[in-house]
Write a protein that holds these residues in place. Structure first.
Motif, PDB file in Angstrom:
ATOM      1  N   CYS A 184      26.502  52.660  34.203  1.00 14.18           N
ATOM      2  CA  CYS A 184      25.803  52.509  33.337  1.00 14.18           C
ATOM      3  C   CYS A 184      26.507  52.254  31.953  1.00 14.18           C
ATOM      4  O   CYS A 184      26.189  51.930  31.071  1.00 14.18           O
ATOM      5  CB  CYS A 184      25.227  53.962  32.613  1.00 14.18           C
ATOM      6  SG  CYS A 184      26.470  54.960  32.484  1.00 14.18           S
ATOM      7  N   ARG A 185      27.455  51.303  32.332  1.00 10.56           N
ATOM      8  CA  ARG A 185      28.860  50.511  31.348  1.00 10.56           C
ATOM      9  C   ARG A 185      28.824  49.152  31.869  1.00 10.56           C
ATOM     10  O   ARG A 185      28.412  48.889  32.348  1.00 10.56           O
ATOM     11  CB  ARG A 185      29.777  51.669  31.529  1.00 10.56           C
ATOM     12  CG  ARG A 185      30.205  52.177  32.405  1.00 10.56           C
ATOM     13  CD  ARG A 185      30.947  53.189  33.378  1.00 10.56           C
ATOM     14  NE  ARG A 185      31.203  53.221  34.815  1.00 10.56           N
ATOM     15  CZ  ARG A 185      31.838  52.203  35.943  1.00 10.56           C
ATOM     16  NH1 ARG A 185      33.055  51.251  35.053  1.00 10.56           N
ATOM     17  NH2 ARG A 185      32.471  52.825  36.547  1.00 10.56           N
ATOM     18  N   LEU A 186      30.717  49.001  31.068  1.00 12.69           N
ATOM     19  CA  LEU A 186      31.088  48.131  31.628  1.00 12.69           C
ATOM     20  C   LEU A 186      32.160  48.757  32.433  1.00 12.69           C
ATOM     21  O   LEU A 186      32.306  49.124  32.614  1.00 12.69           O
ATOM     22  CB  LEU A 186      31.549  46.945  30.658  1.00 12.69           C
ATOM     23  CG  LEU A 186      30.752  46.239  29.788  1.00 12.69           C
ATOM     24  CD1 LEU A 186      31.324  45.312  28.192  1.00 12.69           C
ATOM     25  CD2 LEU A 186      30.056  45.016  30.187  1.00 12.69           C
ATOM     26  N   GLY A 187      32.272  47.172  33.318  1.00  9.91           N
ATOM     27  CA  GLY A 187      33.479  47.761  34.457  1.00  9.91           C
ATOM     28  C   GLY A 187      35.302  47.447  33.925  1.00  9.91           C
ATOM     29  O   GLY A 187      34.780  47.048  33.246  1.00  9.91           O
ATOM     30  N   ASP A 188      35.963  48.159  34.505  1.00 11.48           N
ATOM     31  CA  ASP A 188      37.186  48.439  33.563  1.00 11.48           C
ATOM     32  C   ASP A 188      38.153  47.858  35.238  1.00 11.48           C
ATOM     33  O   ASP A 188      38.260  48.810  36.461  1.00 11.48           O
ATOM     34  CB  ASP A 188      37.727  49.185  33.829  1.00 11.48           C
ATOM     35  CG  ASP A 188      38.839  49.351  32.862  1.00 11.48           C
ATOM     36  OD1 ASP A 188      39.791  47.958  33.105  1.00 11.48           O
ATOM     37  OD2 ASP A 188      39.463  50.034  31.673  1.00 11.48           O
ATOM     38  N   PRO A 189      38.371  46.807  35.484  1.00 10.58           N
ATOM     39  CA  PRO A 189      39.335  45.403  34.928  1.00 10.58           C
ATOM     40  C   PRO A 189      38.241  44.653  34.909  1.00 10.58           C
ATOM     41  O   PRO A 189      39.076  43.348  34.044  1.00 10.58           O
ATOM     42  CB  PRO A 189      40.384  45.190  35.217  1.00 10.58           C
ATOM     43  CG  PRO A 189      40.352  45.448  37.247  1.00 10.58           C
ATOM     44  CD  PRO A 189      38.904  46.335  37.154  1.00 10.58           C
ATOM     45  N   GLU A 190      37.104  44.587  35.109  1.00 11.49           N
ATOM     46  CA  GLU A 190      35.685  43.152  35.277  1.00 11.49           C
ATOM     47  C   GLU A 190      35.211  42.547  33.844  1.00 11.49           C
ATOM     48  O   GLU A 190      35.542  41.931  33.155  1.00 11.49           O
ATOM     49  CB  GLU A 190      34.283  44.095  35.416  1.00 11.49           C
ATOM     50  CG  GLU A 190      35.044  44.061  36.948  1.00 11.49           C
ATOM     51  CD  GLU A 190      34.596  45.485  37.298  1.00 11.49           C
ATOM     52  OE1 GLU A 190      35.469  46.372  36.894  1.00 11.49           O
ATOM     53  OE2 GLU A 190      34.561  45.452  39.115  1.00 11.49           O
ATOM     54  N   ILE A 241      24.383  47.421  31.457  1.00  9.61           N
ATOM     55  CA  ILE A 241      24.153  47.403  33.350  1.00  9.61           C
ATOM     56  C   ILE A 241      25.265  46.639  33.538  1.00  9.61           C
ATOM     57  O   ILE A 241      24.745  45.418  33.980  1.00  9.61           O
ATOM     58  CB  ILE A 241      22.617  47.689  33.895  1.00  9.61           C
ATOM     59  CG1 ILE A 241      22.029  48.001  33.057  1.00  9.61           C
ATOM     60  CG2 ILE A 241      22.593  48.560  35.350  1.00  9.61           C
ATOM     61  CD1 ILE A 241      20.433  47.564  32.526  1.00  9.61           C
ATOM     62  N   PHE A 242      25.755  47.660  35.126  1.00 15.82           N
ATOM     63  CA  PHE A 242      27.177  46.704  35.516  1.00 15.82           C
ATOM     64  C   PHE A 242      25.856  47.175  37.182  1.00 15.82           C
ATOM     65  O   PHE A 242      26.375  47.894  37.980  1.00 15.82           O
ATOM     66  CB  PHE A 242      27.813  47.566  35.673  1.00 15.82           C
ATOM     67  CG  PHE A 242      29.231  47.498  36.829  1.00 15.82           C
ATOM     68  CD1 PHE A 242      28.932  47.140  37.790  1.00 15.82           C
ATOM     69  CD2 PHE A 242      30.837  48.051  36.196  1.00 15.82           C
ATOM     70  CE1 PHE A 242      30.393  46.845  38.794  1.00 15.82           C
ATOM     71  CE2 PHE A 242      31.725  48.136  37.040  1.00 15.82           C
ATOM     72  CZ  PHE A 242      31.215  47.434  38.738  1.00 15.82           C
ATOM     73  N   PHE A 243      25.942  45.948  38.401  1.00 15.07           N
ATOM     74  CA  PHE A 243      25.327  46.624  39.076  1.00 15.07           C
ATOM     75  C   PHE A 243      26.731  45.614  40.073  1.00 15.07           C
ATOM     76  O   PHE A 243      26.736  44.732  40.546  1.00 15.07           O
ATOM     77  CB  PHE A 243      23.976  44.645  39.082  1.00 15.07           C
ATOM     78  CG  PHE A 243      23.034  45.015  38.170  1.00 15.07           C
ATOM     79  CD1 PHE A 243      22.707  44.181  37.143  1.00 15.07           C
ATOM     80  CD2 PHE A 243      22.244  45.432  38.247  1.00 15.07           C
ATOM     81  CE1 PHE A 243      22.215  44.324  36.579  1.00 15.07           C
ATOM     82  CE2 PHE A 243      20.669  45.321  37.954  1.00 15.07           C
ATOM     83  CZ  PHE A 243      21.138  44.726  36.427  1.00 15.07           C
ATOM     84  N   THR A 295      41.155  52.248  43.795  1.00  8.52           N
ATOM     85  CA  THR A 295      41.893  52.617  43.469  1.00  8.52           C
ATOM     86  C   THR A 295      41.066  52.213  42.012  1.00  8.52           C
ATOM     87  O   THR A 295      39.569  52.270  42.524  1.00  8.52           O
ATOM     88  CB  THR A 295      42.782  51.474  42.732  1.00  8.52           C
ATOM     89  OG1 THR A 295      42.296  49.905  42.569  1.00  8.52           O
ATOM     90  CG2 THR A 295      43.979  51.387  43.775  1.00  8.52           C
ATOM     91  N   GLY A 296      41.094  52.310  40.556  1.00  8.58           N
ATOM     92  CA  GLY A 296      40.378  51.858  40.176  1.00  8.58           C
ATOM     93  C   GLY A 296      39.364  50.470  39.613  1.00  8.58           C
ATOM     94  O   GLY A 296      39.017  50.268  39.108  1.00  8.58           O
ATOM     95  N   GLY A 297      40.644  50.067  39.942  1.00 15.97           N
ATOM     96  CA  GLY A 297      40.827  48.315  40.035  1.00 15.97           C
ATOM     97  C   GLY A 297      41.896  47.525  39.993  1.00 15.97           C
ATOM     98  O   GLY A 297      42.695  48.120  39.002  1.00 15.97           O
TER      99      GLY A 297
END
Ligand code: AMP
Ligand code: GLY
Length: 422
Positions: free
Chosen positions: A291-297, A273-275, A230-232
């Motif tokens: 190249c962005r923040l995570g979702d749901p992080e 940057i999201f590693f 899923t997306g998270g």
């Protein structure tokens, strides 16, 4: 300042929440936003890829800062659109240039970048659509499982883990023949790494960076990490197993060489940057860059940041990140995603969301919601993120579970086991 956030998910609601609490923020706009962001600012119904419409909005509303949430407009070049436009070029925009966004937009580009800068990652080889025979021969001598990755953006669906040579061959033929459209015109074949995944985030101006809290997300739909991706479905921060020794390796072997690579290659990069990392017997490897923040992080990282978020973003734009001391809440954060029944397959939308006012002790970030006749209704697969902060991870998870049970909509589903493996 007047601030515009581009995007419409839980990540953007969490960003909007932080920005709205800054004394620097006067008017807040979210394009297109959701029912949650509408409580913090003004939603503007425009497509995140319609750069001309975004320009009109920025000009008409005297926007002084733009924050781009999702990858698609970044990979499509929204930052270059700003920098090449006389009216927009001096307006701070947080996100990498099109070239920087290739770290997420092209897996082959990212792998070559890591190879050039000796950044640890799985061994790989990439193949183009006219190289099906070569790809099949390569798979013949590859150990199993093997990982096949569509080069381009495929909404999180472009990575396949194959357990047999036959399966990998049939998949690669389909991928190179257009299973994911242009995104799989090139495919990366990669060694399978065994370990536990975690995510690290920085904000950079292309030379300096600040480290944000780390997180771990839970991507599978089913408890025990089973079923479809899923997306998270939830996330926690901090991640208990990321100790000092692992942090040192992440910093010296991954983050610093990545930033130096961006600087040395003259890539214009003011953004996150999201590693996506994996811990293989105490050694970190890069699974992917985003190249962005995570979702749901984001829904667990931002609630732990006590510094003024607008100040941080402006420091990045102005190249002052090295002076910035980030204040981080030592408590743990956990988020649980409430999703529509059927997700990540087909699901229904338009279900009325009830009992949002019964939530106590958690923050609710809207993901896929909209407003109908004054009520919040479901409008996506991932509907709401329930985030809690507490003195330890289990307490934070327990608070979120209590509130996840209180909220109601037809077909609601969530995982009760977030954090089970920690
Ligand atoms: P990505 O879209 O690159 O994050 O890949 C999606 C998921 O596939 C990751 O979160 C991992 O769980 C898995 N994955 C990707 N690459 C590898 C690899 N080389 N070894 C093991 N698992 C992987
Ligand atoms: N949660 C994973 C992502 O945002 O890509």
């Amino acid at each position: 300042m007047n601030i515009l956030i581009i995007g419409s998910g839980g990540r953007e609601h969490a960003i909007a929440d932080k920005i709205a609490s800054s004394p620097l923020c006067e008017l807040l706009f979210i394009a297109p936003g959701n029912a949650g962001t509408a409580t913090l600012g003004k939603n503007i119904a425009i497509d995140t890829n319609d750069f001309e419409a975004i320009k009109s909005l920025v000009v008409n509303e005297n926007i002084n800062l733009v924050v781009v949430g999702p990858e698609v407009p970044l990979v499509a070049g929204i930052v270059d659109f700003f920098s090449e436009d006389d009216t927009l070029k001096n307006i701070p925009i947080i996100g990498p240039s099109k070239q920087g966004a290739m770290l997420e937009g092209s897996k082959a580009f990212a792998k070559e970048f890591m190879q050039r800068h000796q950044i640890p990652t799985a061994a790989y080889k990439s193949f183009e659509k006219n190289q099906i025979t070569e790809a099949l021969t390569y798979l013949d001598s590859h150990s199993m499982p093997v990982v096949l990755k569509a080069d381009g953006l495929a909404a999180g669906k472009g990575v396949l883990i194959c357990n047999t040579i036959e399966e990998s061959k049939s998949e690669i033929m389909e991928m190179l023949s257009g299973k994911f459209g242009d995104a799989s015109a090139t495919v990366v074949i990669e060694e399978f790494l065994t370990g536990i995944e975690f995510s690290v985030f920085v904000l950079t101006d292309g030379k300096n960076y600040i480290l944000l809290p780390e997180a771990k997300d839970y991507k599978r739909i089913g408890e025990g990490d089973t079923g479809l991706n899923t997306g998270g479905m939830g996330a926690v921060s901090p991640v208990p197993f990321v100790d000092e020794s692992l942090w040192n390796k992440v910093t010296t072997q991954i983050i610093e060489p990545t930033i130096k690579g961006i600087t040395d290659e003259n890539i214009n990069y003011t953004g996150f940057i999201f590693f996506g990392l994996i811990n293989v017997n105490g050694d970190p490897y890069v699974i992917e860059y985003n190249c962005r923040l995570g979702d749901p992080e984001t829904e667990v990282i931002l609630p732990r940041i006590n510094s003024d978020f607008v100040e941080i973003l402006l420091a990045a734009w102005n190249g002052h990140l090295s002076d910035f001391q980030l204040k981080v809440d030592s408590r743990s954060a956990a988020t649980i995603m409430l999703v529509s029944g059927g997700y990540p397959g087909d699901y229904e939308k338009g279900k009325i969301i009830k009992n949002l006012d019964h939530v106590d002790g958690s923050r609710i970030y809207h993901a896929g919601t909209s407003i109908f006749n004054g009520s919040a209704i479901t409008a996506g697969g991932r509907v709401l993120a329930v985030t809690s902060l507490a003195s330890n991870m289990q307490r934070a998870i327990d608070k979120s579970l209590i509130n996840a049970d209180r909220i109601e909509f037809e077909g609601k589903y969530f995982r009760r086991d977030i954090g089970f493996d920690l």
